[in-house]
Design an enzyme around this catalytic site. Structure first.
Site, PDB file in Angstrom:
ATOM      1  N   THR A   1       0.820  -1.206   0.000  1.00  0.00           N
ATOM      2  CA  THR A   1       0.000   0.000   0.000  1.00  0.00           C
ATOM      3  C   THR A   1       0.859   1.265   0.000  1.00  0.00           C
ATOM      4  O   THR A   1       1.994   1.240   0.485  1.00  0.00           O
ATOM      5  CB  THR A   1      -0.895  -0.008   1.259  1.00  0.00           C
ATOM      6  OG1 THR A   1      -1.498   1.267   1.412  1.00  0.00           O
ATOM      7  CG2 THR A   1      -0.107  -0.298   2.527  1.00  0.00           C
ATOM      8  N   ASP A   2       0.277   2.365  -0.470  1.00  0.00           N
ATOM      9  CA  ASP A   2       0.989   3.649  -0.378  1.00  0.00           C
ATOM     10  C   ASP A   2       0.990   4.184   1.059  1.00  0.00           C
ATOM     11  O   ASP A   2       1.699   5.148   1.351  1.00  0.00           O
ATOM     12  CB  ASP A   2       0.387   4.684  -1.342  1.00  0.00           C
ATOM     13  CG  ASP A   2      -1.074   5.006  -1.073  1.00  0.00           C
ATOM     14  OD1 ASP A   2      -1.697   4.388  -0.189  1.00  0.00           O
ATOM     15  OD2 ASP A   2      -1.608   5.911  -1.764  1.00  0.00           O
ATOM     16  N   GLU A   3       0.184   3.552   1.933  1.00  0.00           N
ATOM     17  CA  GLU A   3       0.123   4.039   3.317  1.00  0.00           C
ATOM     18  C   GLU A   3       1.451   3.850   4.052  1.00  0.00           C
ATOM     19  O   GLU A   3       1.684   4.478   5.082  1.00  0.00           O
ATOM     20  CB  GLU A   3      -1.022   3.358   4.077  1.00  0.00           C
ATOM     21  CG  GLU A   3      -2.366   3.645   3.429  1.00  0.00           C
ATOM     22  CD  GLU A   3      -3.563   3.182   4.244  1.00  0.00           C
ATOM     23  OE1 GLU A   3      -3.459   3.128   5.485  1.00  0.00           O
ATOM     24  OE2 GLU A   3      -4.593   2.858   3.640  1.00  0.00           O
TER      25      GLU A   3
ATOM     26  N   TYR B   1      -1.942  -0.932  10.829  1.00  0.00           N
ATOM     27  CA  TYR B   1      -2.049  -1.574   9.506  1.00  0.00           C
ATOM     28  C   TYR B   1      -0.846  -1.214   8.633  1.00  0.00           C
ATOM     29  O   TYR B   1      -0.145  -2.098   8.121  1.00  0.00           O
ATOM     30  CB  TYR B   1      -3.351  -1.148   8.812  1.00  0.00           C
ATOM     31  CG  TYR B   1      -3.345  -1.433   7.318  1.00  0.00           C
ATOM     32  CD1 TYR B   1      -3.359  -2.739   6.836  1.00  0.00           C
ATOM     33  CD2 TYR B   1      -3.319  -0.385   6.386  1.00  0.00           C
ATOM     34  CE1 TYR B   1      -3.333  -2.997   5.462  1.00  0.00           C
ATOM     35  CE2 TYR B   1      -3.293  -0.644   5.014  1.00  0.00           C
ATOM     36  CZ  TYR B   1      -3.300  -1.948   4.560  1.00  0.00           C
ATOM     37  OH  TYR B   1      -3.273  -2.201   3.203  1.00  0.00           O
TER      38      TYR B   1
ATOM     39  N   LYS C   1       2.253  -3.529   7.129  1.00  0.00           N
ATOM     40  CA  LYS C   1       2.546  -3.655   5.693  1.00  0.00           C
ATOM     41  C   LYS C   1       3.981  -3.210   5.406  1.00  0.00           C
ATOM     42  O   LYS C   1       4.679  -3.815   4.585  1.00  0.00           O
ATOM     43  CB  LYS C   1       1.552  -2.836   4.860  1.00  0.00           C
ATOM     44  CG  LYS C   1       0.134  -3.365   4.853  1.00  0.00           C
ATOM     45  CD  LYS C   1      -0.031  -4.751   4.236  1.00  0.00           C
ATOM     46  CE  LYS C   1       0.156  -4.770   2.745  1.00  0.00           C
ATOM     47  NZ  LYS C   1      -0.182  -6.117   2.178  1.00  0.00           N
TER      48      LYS C   1
END
Ligand code: NAD
Length: 354
Positions: free
Chosen positions: A133-135, A158, A162
């Site tokens: 993810t870009d998060e 989260y 990741k």
């Protein structure tokens, strides 16, 4: 071409499986634990297809995963299985660490042992695509875009889990030579999206005349990517991505959350006028703890190196998505019984589990 897809009963994974089996004609083994977020109904289009097999297994279960590699003998692995909902990670991070970190470690270790036994030619052709993810990059201010060089700075349990899994994936490439490629994408939307996430939650609440809860002032910005555009991108990255590299995937569709909800309301007024105008249901609620202000992806590398381009604009994709939910209650109604859309991820002390 044999592809092992983890998390294939989830939102993005099922789009990937449908694309690989029905468009590409590949043989696919879907490996999925079927958590609350996974359902075989998302794979109905490939049910009983001769090129699709399903294995119910936990990616943390080393023996089951080793047996899956040895019996299916994949040419590629596309690893999407994860706990994926930020709000759930705030009140119960353990599952996120177990599946996203230990599960990815298990997938990588089993892959390494399987890959070591391949012929030199098959070893060179093998790919392990780790989907992230870009998060992991944290939050942007008003300006700028995430590139593949942006330093990691995750905010939520989260995104931290990741980020950990991305580092493991990169390390297995550098240390053991396993041909790993990593992709980091922005927020996806489209059909078969579990109704806890912003877009399906708003569509279904609007349909049922329930409040449309907007976190904070609704000013947070996300860069929306239509799930089928993402599935094509992942197929391309697994086929042509260079081992050790990262590819960012984004739709160049930045929107404030409030604008997304208002667009859904306008489409509901058009396709389901009963109960409208739907924007009267918008309700501002307490913000998410640690809520990142803005995500936006620079997808230049994927576009120039591999020739990918998003086919959907946000307007075309959201139109298709609203129409899909209105026509497919057979898919979402059973899930909505299990999760009614109530607020998750608020930090009340009694909700914080170890
Ligand atoms: P999802 O929650 O819809 O699906 C996850 C799937 O993984 C489910 O089918 C679930 O049953 C399965 N799963 C969970 N734990 C498992 C375990 N221990 N063993 C085997 N299977 C397990 O998620 P999604 O939105 O489809 O996301 C897929 C991947 O893409 C994830 O890795 C996620 O981090 C990443 N991603 C998603 C988005 C997004 O907008 N949805 C954005 C960026 C990255």
């Amino acid at each position: 071409m044999r592809v092992l897809v983890t998390g294939g009963a989830g939102f993005i994974g099922s789009a990937v499986v449908r694309h690989l089996v029905l468009v590409r004609g590949y043989e696919v083994l879907t490996v999925d634990k079927l958590t609350y977020a996974g359902t075989l109904t998302s794979l109905r289009a490939v049910d009983n297809h001769p090129n699709h097999r399903f294995l119910k297994a936990d990616i943390c279960d080393r023996q089951a995963i080793t047996e899956a590699y040895d019996s299916f003998r994949p040419d590629r692995v596309m690893h999407l299985a994860a706990e994926s909902h930020v709000d759930r990670s705030i009140t119960g991070a353990r599952d996120f660490v177990e599946t996203n970190v230990i599960g990815t470690f298990t997938m990588l270790e089993a892959a390494r042992h399987y890959w070591t036994g391949l012929s030199a030619e098959d070893k060179a052709a093998f790919r392990f695509l780790h989907v992230s993810t870009d998060e992991v990059y944290g939050s942007l201010g008003a300006q700028g875009l995430f590139t593949e060089e942006t330093p990691y700075d995750p905010s939520s349990p989260y995104s931290a889990s990741k980020a950990s899994s991305d580092h493991l994936a990169k390390a297995w490439q550098r240390t053991y030579g396993l041909p790993v490629v990593v992709s980091n994408c922005s927020n996806n939307y489209g059909p078969y999206h579990f109704p806890e996430k912003l877009i399906p939650l708003m569509i279904l609440n609007a349909l049922e005349g329930k409040p449309l809860p907007v976190y904070g002032t609704g000013a947070n910005i996300r860069d929306w990517l239509y799930v089928e555009d993402h599935a094509r991108a992942l197929d391309l990255i697994a086929e042509r991505g260079r081992p050790g590299e990262t590819y960012n995937v984004g739709g160049r569709n930045e929107r404030r959350n409030l604008d997304v909800v208002q667009r859904i309301c306008a489409l509901m007024d058009k396709y389901h006028p009963a109960g409208g105008p739907h924007d009267r249901l918008i309700t501002y609620v307490a913000d998410r703890p640690g809520h990142d202000a803005r995500y936006a992806i620079d997808a230049t590398k994927l576009e120039t190196e591999l020739g990918w381009k998003a086919e959907e604009t946000f307007d075309s994709g959201i139109d298709k998505t609203v129409e899909w939910y209105l026509a497919n209650d057979w898919w979402w109604a059973p899930l909505r019984k299990g999760y009614d859309g109530s607020r998750l991820g608020l930090l009340k002390p009694e909700e914080v589990k170890a």
